[in-house]
Design a protein around this motif. Structure first.
Motif, mmCIF file in Angstrom:
data_model
loop_
_atom_site.group_PDB
_atom_site.id
_atom_site.type_symbol
_atom_site.label_atom_id
_atom_site.label_comp_id
_atom_site.label_asym_id
_atom_site.label_seq_id
_atom_site.Cartn_x
_atom_site.Cartn_y
_atom_site.Cartn_z
ATOM 1 N N PRO A 37 0.883 -1.214 0.006
ATOM 2 C CA PRO A 37 -0.133 0.090 -0.001
ATOM 3 C C PRO A 37 0.892 1.336 0.021
ATOM 4 N N VAL A 38 1.920 1.293 0.554
ATOM 5 C CA VAL A 38 2.930 2.537 0.671
ATOM 6 C C VAL A 38 3.419 2.525 -0.491
ATOM 7 N N LYS A 39 4.062 1.637 -1.222
ATOM 8 C CA LYS A 39 4.425 1.770 -2.571
ATOM 9 C C LYS A 39 3.613 2.247 -3.485
ATOM 10 N N SER A 40 2.283 1.848 -3.379
ATOM 11 C CA SER A 40 1.177 2.418 -4.256
ATOM 12 C C SER A 40 1.141 3.816 -4.016
ATOM 13 N N ILE A 41 1.124 4.235 -2.796
ATOM 14 C CA ILE A 41 0.947 5.726 -2.428
ATOM 15 C C ILE A 41 2.152 6.610 -3.074
ATOM 16 N N ILE A 42 3.296 5.916 -2.924
ATOM 17 C CA ILE A 42 4.615 6.716 -3.523
ATOM 18 C C ILE A 42 4.504 6.701 -4.962
ATOM 19 N N ARG A 43 3.987 5.785 -5.553
ATOM 20 C CA ARG A 43 3.849 5.723 -6.892
ATOM 21 C C ARG A 43 2.920 6.857 -7.582
ATOM 22 N N GLU A 44 1.866 6.685 -6.719
ATOM 23 C CA GLU A 44 0.768 8.093 -7.197
ATOM 24 C C GLU A 44 1.664 9.284 -7.136
ATOM 25 N N ALA A 45 2.339 9.689 -5.743
ATOM 26 C CA ALA A 45 3.080 10.815 -5.501
ATOM 27 C C ALA A 45 3.839 11.152 -6.837
ATOM 28 N N LYS A 46 4.862 10.264 -7.141
ATOM 29 C CA LYS A 46 5.685 10.265 -8.182
ATOM 30 C C LYS A 46 5.113 10.890 -9.740
ATOM 31 N N LYS A 47 3.760 10.692 -9.685
ATOM 32 C CA LYS A 47 3.077 10.973 -10.883
ATOM 33 C C LYS A 47 2.743 12.732 -11.002
ATOM 34 N N THR A 48 3.114 13.161 -9.699
ATOM 35 C CA THR A 48 2.736 14.485 -9.621
ATOM 36 C C THR A 48 3.957 15.293 -9.122
ATOM 37 N N ASP A 49 3.643 16.945 -8.513
ATOM 38 C CA ASP A 49 4.704 17.400 -8.056
ATOM 39 C C ASP A 49 4.991 17.316 -6.566
ATOM 40 N N THR A 50 4.436 16.558 -6.036
ATOM 41 C CA THR A 50 4.624 16.147 -4.619
ATOM 42 C C THR A 50 5.930 15.913 -4.156
ATOM 43 N N ILE A 51 6.271 16.634 -3.246
ATOM 44 C CA ILE A 51 7.811 16.401 -2.435
ATOM 45 C C ILE A 51 7.525 15.256 -1.461
ATOM 46 N N ILE A 52 8.345 14.212 -1.564
ATOM 47 C CA ILE A 52 8.242 13.101 -0.789
ATOM 48 C C ILE A 52 9.472 13.037 0.384
ATOM 49 N N ASN A 53 9.067 12.992 1.634
ATOM 50 C CA ASN A 53 9.817 13.139 2.795
ATOM 51 C C ASN A 53 9.798 11.974 3.569
ATOM 52 N N PHE A 54 10.862 11.052 3.681
ATOM 53 C CA PHE A 54 10.863 9.981 4.673
ATOM 54 C C PHE A 54 11.376 10.566 5.900
ATOM 55 N N VAL A 55 10.593 10.169 6.804
ATOM 56 C CA VAL A 55 10.792 10.466 8.372
ATOM 57 C C VAL A 55 10.464 9.593 9.554
ATOM 58 N N ASP A 56 11.034 9.949 10.557
ATOM 59 C CA ASP A 56 10.910 8.899 11.653
ATOM 60 C C ASP A 56 9.400 8.992 12.271
#
Length: 247
Positions: A37-56
């Protein structure tokens, strides 16, 4: 009101937000979380201008507020962004020389909201902000703008320097605020103009400053050496207004 939906948390809610076409400024993902599910979300985010942050987890817990984030929190724009072309069209439709605010890494939502409010009252045709290292159209920005966000278009661009270059090719010229500049009263600030306001602490970045045609300073009579970014924007904007009115 629209801006109450600003923070979206939980896997299904975030995935649905992306799939529905909602503008997501930033996605925060629990570092190391790699399930389907998280991979699906990241894949959708990469189709857009969304900035992805990996955090604790501590950061996610603070962002979410409820603790039910399931490893993902999205920050949706409270309002839709415009395109730079929309801002230029707004000037053309009014039969006016373009007057645009360009904000270089403004991080305080209260400052951004106040600047949008000032831009509206000064008759500016729009505001341009960068995608990274800057606040987006958050709920706080919307509230601080006192409604101006409904009338003054805000465009978000990848590279402020390149945007200035592109606008110069269309006949615009640019003035940035800096203490080392020429006193604003001694500059000709008429015509198609972009007013560049820098970060609250470090001011206008070097690369952006080099693209500007003029560097304007505000006369300082007090014992400290700077003004709040939104106040500086207001002071300079109204010198531009004064000159445009007396032209």
């Amino acid at each position: 009101m629209r801006y109450k939906e600003f923070t979206i948390e939980g896997r299904n809610a975030v995935l649905e937000a992306f799939r529905s076409g909602k503008t997501i400024d930033k996605l925060f993902v629990l570092d190391g979380c790699q399930d389907g599910p998280v991979k699906s979300i990241i894949r959708e985010a990469k189709k857009t201008d969304t900035i992805i942050n990996f955090v604790d987890k501590e950061r996610l817990d603070r962002l979410a507020g409820t603790g039910h984030h399931q490893g993902v929190v999205a920050q949706a724009a409270a309002y839709e962004y415009a395109e730079v072309e929309d801002i230029l069209k707004a000037a053309k439709d009014k039969g006016e020389a373009p007057f645009i605010f360009i904000l270089d890494e403004i991080e305080d939502p209260h400052n951004l909201g106040a600047i949008i409010r000032t831009a509206n009252q000064a008759g500016a045709h729009g505001v341009i902000i960068p995608k990274r290292r800057a606040v987006g159209l958050t709920a706080t920005v919307a509230k601080t703008s006192a409604g101006a966000i409904n009338y003054t278009p805000v465009a978000k661009v990848t590279n402020i320097s390149k945007t200035i270059e592109d606008l110069k090719k269309q006949g615009m010229w640019f003035v940035c605020a800096d203490m080392d500049g020429t006193t604003m009263y001694d500059l000709n600030l008429t015509g198609p103009i972009g007013l560049v306001i820098g970060n609250e602490g470090s001011g206008v970045g070097r690369l952006v400053k080099e693209k500007c045609d003029f560097v304007a300073s505000i006369p300082m009579k007090g014992d400290i050496d700077s003004l709040n970014a939104s106040v500086a924007a207001g002071v300079l904007a109204y010198e531009i207004v004064r000159q445009r009115m007396t032209k």
